[in-house]
Design a protein around this motif. Sequence first.
Motif, PDB file in Angstrom:
ATOM      1  N   VAL A  51       1.798   5.548   9.585  1.00  0.00           N
ATOM      2  CA  VAL A  51       2.681   5.251   8.449  1.00  0.00           C
ATOM      3  C   VAL A  51       2.480   6.231   7.306  1.00  0.00           C
ATOM      4  N   PHE A  52       1.246   6.591   7.021  1.00  0.00           N
ATOM      5  CA  PHE A  52       0.949   7.342   5.798  1.00  0.00           C
ATOM      6  C   PHE A  52       0.773   8.842   6.025  1.00  0.00           C
ATOM      7  N   LEU A  53       0.727   9.297   7.268  1.00  0.00           N
ATOM      8  CA  LEU A  53       0.648  10.733   7.560  1.00  0.00           C
ATOM      9  C   LEU A  53       1.837  11.108   8.445  1.00  0.00           C
ATOM     10  N   LEU A  98       0.823  -1.205   0.000  1.00  0.00           N
ATOM     11  CA  LEU A  98       0.000   0.000   0.000  1.00  0.00           C
ATOM     12  C   LEU A  98       0.859   1.258   0.000  1.00  0.00           C
ATOM     13  N   TYR A  99       1.931   1.231   0.753  1.00  0.00           N
ATOM     14  CA  TYR A  99       2.796   2.414   0.800  1.00  0.00           C
ATOM     15  C   TYR A  99       3.437   2.667  -0.558  1.00  0.00           C
ATOM     16  N   GLY A 153       1.265   9.516  -5.489  1.00  0.00           N
ATOM     17  CA  GLY A 153       1.410  10.821  -4.862  1.00  0.00           C
ATOM     18  C   GLY A 153       0.420  11.072  -3.742  1.00  0.00           C
ATOM     19  N   LEU A 154      -0.015  10.022  -3.082  1.00  0.00           N
ATOM     20  CA  LEU A 154      -1.027  10.162  -2.023  1.00  0.00           C
ATOM     21  C   LEU A 154      -0.465   9.941  -0.621  1.00  0.00           C
ATOM     22  N   VAL A 155       0.855   9.772  -0.489  1.00  0.00           N
ATOM     23  CA  VAL A 155       1.442   9.706   0.838  1.00  0.00           C
ATOM     24  C   VAL A 155       1.425  11.111   1.445  1.00  0.00           C
ATOM     25  N   ASN A 156       1.187  11.183   2.753  1.00  0.00           N
ATOM     26  CA  ASN A 156       1.035  12.465   3.455  1.00  0.00           C
ATOM     27  C   ASN A 156      -0.171  13.248   2.946  1.00  0.00           C
ATOM     28  N   LEU A 175      -6.537  12.000   1.572  1.00  0.00           N
ATOM     29  CA  LEU A 175      -7.229  11.134   0.622  1.00  0.00           C
ATOM     30  C   LEU A 175      -6.671   9.715   0.648  1.00  0.00           C
ATOM     31  N   GLY A 176      -5.345   9.595   0.720  1.00  0.00           N
ATOM     32  CA  GLY A 176      -4.757   8.260   0.756  1.00  0.00           C
ATOM     33  C   GLY A 176      -5.187   7.476   1.978  1.00  0.00           C
ATOM     34  N   VAL A 177      -5.178   8.108   3.153  1.00  0.00           N
ATOM     35  CA  VAL A 177      -5.597   7.424   4.378  1.00  0.00           C
ATOM     36  C   VAL A 177      -7.076   7.081   4.324  1.00  0.00           C
ATOM     37  N   ILE A 178      -7.888   7.984   3.797  1.00  0.00           N
ATOM     38  CA  ILE A 178      -9.330   7.721   3.699  1.00  0.00           C
ATOM     39  C   ILE A 178      -9.596   6.516   2.804  1.00  0.00           C
ATOM     40  N   LEU A 179      -8.898   6.435   1.672  1.00  0.00           N
ATOM     41  CA  LEU A 179      -9.098   5.297   0.764  1.00  0.00           C
ATOM     42  C   LEU A 179      -8.679   3.982   1.414  1.00  0.00           C
TER      43      LEU A 179
END
Length: 302
Positions: free
Chosen positions: A241-243, A151-152, A159-162, A165-169
């Motif tokens: 991890v993603f934010l 996923l990361y 381009g959805l790290v940080n 939208l990426g965390v929501i998905l």
Amino acid sequence: MTTLEKDLVQARGARRSTRAPHRKHRTGLRRRTLRYACNALGISATVVFLYPVLLTISTALRKAADVAASPLGLPLHPTFANIATAFRNMDFARSVLNTLLITASATVIVVILGSLAAYPLARITASWSTWTYRLFLGGMAIPLFVGIAPLYITLRNMGLVNSYLGVILIEAGVNLPLAVFFYTSFVRSVPRELEEAAALDGCGALRTFGTTILPLLRPITGTLIMFVTLAVWNDLAVPLVFLQNPQQRTVMVNAYSYIGPHGFEPTTLFATAFLGALPLLVGFVFLQRLITEGITAGAVKG
């Protein structure tokens, strides 16, 4: 009937009349004993479930020296300094807004996509429909940590790290199999005659779902919203991890930051945990009537 027979009948009747009050007394005693046992069990379960909450609040209101002297003691001299410090250090307002944004968005996506996917899976009897449903069920058995690395990489390439939208998905995708399972099981219990009546009125599949099936999904939707809200709000791994931007941290990530590599301060940590759970507690207290009505509405189809 002879006199002897009459005497025997009267004796039997007398014995029955004397036994009846004793039987009623024993039955009433059993019922009272069972009621008292159920009440005692309910009170014990309530105490067990509430004890961690009370311990958290008690520790958050005590000084560090008092906690060190008596870890399970009561706040005889309560202080709000720990809560004020945690409120300031964890940037509470921003953390709550970040968590609310992620939780609300993921919950809406899960409810919409889950209900739309469950309707054809519940009505179509083809083999592909059965296997698709089984794939969703398989998604419930896969731990999130197995897919963290793929996923990361995927979100980094997109381009959805940080990004929120990426965390929501990710949160929506993780909880979508649960929604499909809930909705599919519920739709299968809905009579097909309702859809046939809607079709006779000229409704297509999408309109039938919106006007006939969707209103019946209110009880299961209320239950699903509670499950998804608790799961997303309390999730630590995905936001951690993603934010990586401190301004985007959620409540749980900020609470976790108080745990150091060599230990932690109990009063500050418990105050942070209390603040992290406070929005959920307040929300459920004020919305408990709506939540209860949402769960029980439609329980009896008419």
